[in-house]
Design an enzyme around this catalytic site. Structure first.
Site, PDB file in Angstrom:
ATOM      1  N   ARG A 215      23.617   2.265 -28.666  1.00  0.00           N
ATOM      2  CA  ARG A 215      22.780   3.365 -29.135  1.00  0.00           C
ATOM      3  C   ARG A 215      22.073   2.979 -30.434  1.00  0.00           C
ATOM      4  NH1 ARG A 215      27.800   5.797 -27.736  1.00  0.00           N
ATOM      5  NH2 ARG A 215      27.659   7.191 -25.929  1.00  0.00           N
TER       6      ARG A 215
ATOM      7  N   LYS B  57      29.397   7.946 -31.188  1.00  0.00           N
ATOM      8  CA  LYS B  57      28.922   9.314 -30.945  1.00  0.00           C
ATOM      9  C   LYS B  57      30.011  10.171 -30.318  1.00  0.00           C
ATOM     10  CE  LYS B  57      25.456  11.795 -28.190  1.00  0.00           C
ATOM     11  NZ  LYS B  57      24.332  11.625 -27.236  1.00  0.00           N
TER      12      LYS B  57
ATOM     13  N   HIS C 164      14.861   4.177 -26.897  1.00  0.00           N
ATOM     14  CA  HIS C 164      16.072   4.529 -26.159  1.00  0.00           C
ATOM     15  C   HIS C 164      16.060   3.947 -24.748  1.00  0.00           C
ATOM     16  CE1 HIS C 164      19.757   6.808 -25.568  1.00  0.00           C
ATOM     17  NE2 HIS C 164      19.291   7.223 -24.401  1.00  0.00           N
TER      18      HIS C 164
ATOM     19  N   ARG D 264      18.273   1.045 -24.004  1.00  0.00           N
ATOM     20  CA  ARG D 264      19.661   1.319 -23.599  1.00  0.00           C
ATOM     21  C   ARG D 264      19.736   1.413 -22.079  1.00  0.00           C
ATOM     22  NH1 ARG D 264      24.754   3.087 -24.939  1.00  0.00           N
ATOM     23  NH2 ARG D 264      25.542   5.056 -24.089  1.00  0.00           N
TER      24      ARG D 264
ATOM     25  N   HIS E 122      30.034   5.369 -22.418  1.00  0.00           N
ATOM     26  CA  HIS E 122      29.924   6.618 -21.670  1.00  0.00           C
ATOM     27  C   HIS E 122      31.315   7.085 -21.239  1.00  0.00           C
ATOM     28  CE1 HIS E 122      25.740   5.151 -21.139  1.00  0.00           C
ATOM     29  NE2 HIS E 122      25.474   6.441 -21.204  1.00  0.00           N
TER      30      HIS E 122
ATOM     31  N   TYR F 165      21.811   6.680 -16.743  1.00  0.00           N
ATOM     32  CA  TYR F 165      21.281   5.564 -17.505  1.00  0.00           C
ATOM     33  C   TYR F 165      21.118   4.304 -16.658  1.00  0.00           C
ATOM     34  CZ  TYR F 165      21.826   7.947 -21.990  1.00  0.00           C
ATOM     35  OH  TYR F 165      21.703   8.814 -23.030  1.00  0.00           O
TER      36      TYR F 165
END
Length: 330
Positions: free
Chosen positions: A199, A224, A282, A285, A308, A317
């Site tokens: 990230r 995160k 982003h 990613r 994740h 993703y």
């Protein structure tokens, strides 16, 4: 059971319960009287006594938002962003409503109005804040509300899934474009982003002490999701970091000393130099996670690298190259 009767042209509701003082109130319609009585009885069942509704009449949503902003938000990892969102909420006319008058219809109207000017994802986050503010007010601050009206309102559907990946020679054009900029480590930043799928905040928070050169691993102490994880480095990413370390000031606080705002500006300047359109930082990613799958890693292995926690989110993703899949199928 409540007693509903017509008295001098109005409808009077009276609630009697053992252990509490009888409560009565008059209304213009029988429906309003019945609703008030039901709500009061529900509150008695929940709190064990009839709550003092005067506090609901004098407490505004803004007061709860201010207290939440002061006492709860600072303890969260995303405190800066949440405090900013609460400031937006406090400026809205909804914040002036007293808690006794705040209704499901008010929240629905707020939702519909905000959808006219901001994305669905923003509205979902704002509703989540409002819901938790009310929940904390009930559970921790003793506000005598019978229900959380925000939970009764349908949330907007978020439709922001992206499938943008690097195509053709875009990656090389971006890397070449870094040479024309004024940020000496920007090329290294892009390579590490593509190779690891980390990230933006994780990349910008990296320190040299987080990199184990012997193991070729980056250790993220806090992410995160509120957990730590280790990210293995490909030879390409490791070589790029080693090259930058040989030229960098190792005493600087971070490997890539720039803010999120500075990164965004540098990114758009790079896109212009490279002639690349429709690509967000982003999206790197997305690219990195998809490449991990294309290298043969399974979902559990990829999730341990990408961070994740929910596999359904990991699928969002992941955008595999159809041509690669055809080749693998033979």
């Amino acid at each position: 059971m409540a007693t509903i009767r017509k008295l001098r042209g109005r409808w009077q509701a009276q609630v009697r319960r053992r252990g509490m003082k009888p409560r009565c109130k008059s209304f213009d319609s029988k429906l309003e009287a019945e609703k008030w009585a039901r709500d009061l009885e529900a509150q008695v069942d929940r709190f064990g006594a009839a709550p003092d509704t005067k506090i609901l009449e004098s407490t505004t949503l803004d007061q709860l938002l201010e207290r939440y902003q002061r006492e709860v938000s600072p303890n969260k990892r995303g405190s800066v962003q949440e405090i900013q969102r609460i400031e937006v909420l406090r400026r809205h006319e909804l914040a002036y409503r007293t808690m006794i008058g705040l209704s499901q219809q008010d929240i629905a109207s707020f939702r519909d109005e905000r959808l006219q000017s901001v994305a669905s994802s923003t509205v979902v986050r704002e509703l989540a804040i409002l819901s938790h503010v009310i929940e904390v007010s009930i559970r921790d601050w003793g506000l005598p509300l019978a229900k959380n009206v925000v939970k009764m309102v349908r949330r907007p559907v978020i439709q922001n899934e992206r499938s943008r990946r690097l195509t053709g020679d875009e990656e090389q054009r971006l890397l070449d474009g870094c040479d024309g900029g004024k940020i000496p480590y920007f090329r290294t930043l892009l390579i590490v982003a593509i190779e690891t799928g980390m990230r933006r905040g994780e990349l910008l928070g990296l320190r040299w002490s987080d990199v184990s050169h012997n193991r070729r691993v980056i250790r993220l102490a806090m992410t995160k999701n509120g957990t730590s994880r280790e990210v293995p480095l490909s030879q390409r990413a490791f070589d790029a970091l080693a090259d930058w370390k040989s030229r960098a000031d190792v005493d600087q606080s971070t490997i890539f000393p720039m803010t999120a705002g500075a990164l965004e500006q540098a990114w758009y300047r790079l896109l212009k130099r490279a002639g690349v359109t429709g690509l967000r930082f982003h999206d790197l990613r997305h690219e990195g996670v998809s490449r991990l799958f294309e290298r043969g890693l399974n979902m559990i292995e990829v999730s341990s690298i990408s961070g994740h926690r929910e596999l359904r989110m990991l699928k969002r993703y992941t955008h595999l190259s159809v041509d690669d899949l055809v080749a693998r199928l033979g």
